[in-house]
Enzyme design. Sequence first.
Site, PDB file in Angstrom:
ATOM      1  N   ASP A 280      43.067  40.478  48.472  1.00  4.82           N
ATOM      2  CA  ASP A 280      42.312  40.400  48.937  1.00  4.82           C
ATOM      3  C   ASP A 280      40.610  39.073  48.894  1.00  4.82           C
ATOM      4  O   ASP A 280      41.159  38.954  48.424  1.00  4.82           O
ATOM      5  CB  ASP A 280      41.847  42.079  49.587  1.00  4.82           C
ATOM      6  CG  ASP A 280      41.947  42.829  48.123  1.00  4.82           C
ATOM      7  OD1 ASP A 280      41.943  41.993  46.831  1.00  4.82           O
ATOM      8  OD2 ASP A 280      41.376  43.631  47.924  1.00  4.82           O
TER       9      ASP A 280
ATOM     10  N   GLU B   8      37.916  46.034  52.116  1.00  2.00           N
ATOM     11  CA  GLU B   8      36.562  47.241  51.494  1.00  2.00           C
ATOM     12  C   GLU B   8      36.177  47.385  53.284  1.00  2.00           C
ATOM     13  O   GLU B   8      35.659  48.537  52.798  1.00  2.00           O
ATOM     14  CB  GLU B   8      35.521  45.639  51.440  1.00  2.00           C
ATOM     15  CG  GLU B   8      35.695  45.489  50.107  1.00  2.00           C
ATOM     16  CD  GLU B   8      35.371  46.109  49.288  1.00  2.00           C
ATOM     17  OE1 GLU B   8      35.046  46.899  49.302  1.00  2.00           O
ATOM     18  OE2 GLU B   8      35.793  45.188  47.964  1.00  2.00           O
TER      19      GLU B   8
END
Length: 384
Positions: free
Chosen positions: A75, A134
């Site tokens: 990520d 997130e």
Amino acid sequence: MAVLTEAELIEIRRQLHQIPELALQETETHAYLLSVIKQMKQDYLKIREVAELPTALLVLVKGSKAKRTIGYRADIDALPVDEATGLPYASKHPGVMHACGHDIHMTVALGVLSYFSEHQPSDNLLFFFQPAEESESGGMKAYQLGLFTGEWHVDEFYGLHDNPSLPAGAIGCRNGTLFAGTTEVNIDIKGQGGHAAFPQLSKDAVVAAAALIMQVQTIISRSIDPIQSGVITLGKISAGHIRNVIADSARIEGTIRGLTQSMIEEIDQRLREICRGIEISFGVKVKLELNQGGYWPVENDPDLTRNFINYMKQAAGVNYVETEPAMTGEDFGYLLAQIPGTMFWLGIEDDAPLHSASLTPKESAINSGIKAIVGFLEYRMTED
């Protein structure tokens, strides 16, 4: 470019650390990753950008005699946190920081990719540099866009999350659930306001909200198997305007955490039932919003994870640690609900917790993590 050295990897991590960007805004990060990858040997690589998810980046490493495609996800987004480390390579973007260590995640992935760009794997490898972990459910967006189909099909997926409570370079994992799933809860109560002296003429939203909050506390204690784990936290409430006016509305905001998707769905259903009961009991209207998006529990595949753990336990130079489930959320859980795989921890040994403005990972973890992952992938490719 030869295989990236430890010094080069540390410099890459520091460059990435200085340019953190929020979910779906990772344009500078995307460009930097692309520039590093394009310097690698391209003989076995195929790079893919996606117009519908423009900050995503996929790299396929073609295997010499592929019998499967193994996916590896990193990520790339950051958090709205003002950095307080004082480091010379601190964030250049005010109010944004890699406080969850995604700069480490990306660097490890680049190190593994660099190795296999020089040493052709036998199986295909697909590296997925994922935006919006997130927030905004980047993993779910990618899957629903069909990114892992056709030539880019993935048979099994792996990914790591750094962990400041583990020794630098240690690998932590467990079979079953590694991270909980999360759901945002918003509850709006609409009553009827009025004078504090005439409550019989009103429908008090504050009293209804208080009753709802107390009833919600019974979901975990009376509706969930006590051997399992779930959490409902109602962290914010707002209602009313002045002390001598009965409030006509109230809003409650919170979060649900559960170790399995079925548990989360059971909690959701009990919450719906309680909201309906409050409507009847207090004569108010209750609007419930449950927003899970892609933040499903990270439920590791039993067979693949057993294999991963067995390798890490016996691998030379690997410090393996069996870990407990964590109630933090991770959108890799959505991908693992669609494609079997394993998420694991990489220790970064720091006193500051994840999401802290002072998080300072030990950079020695990067090379240790790369060696452990390369070793595992090479081992996995020898199996049927």
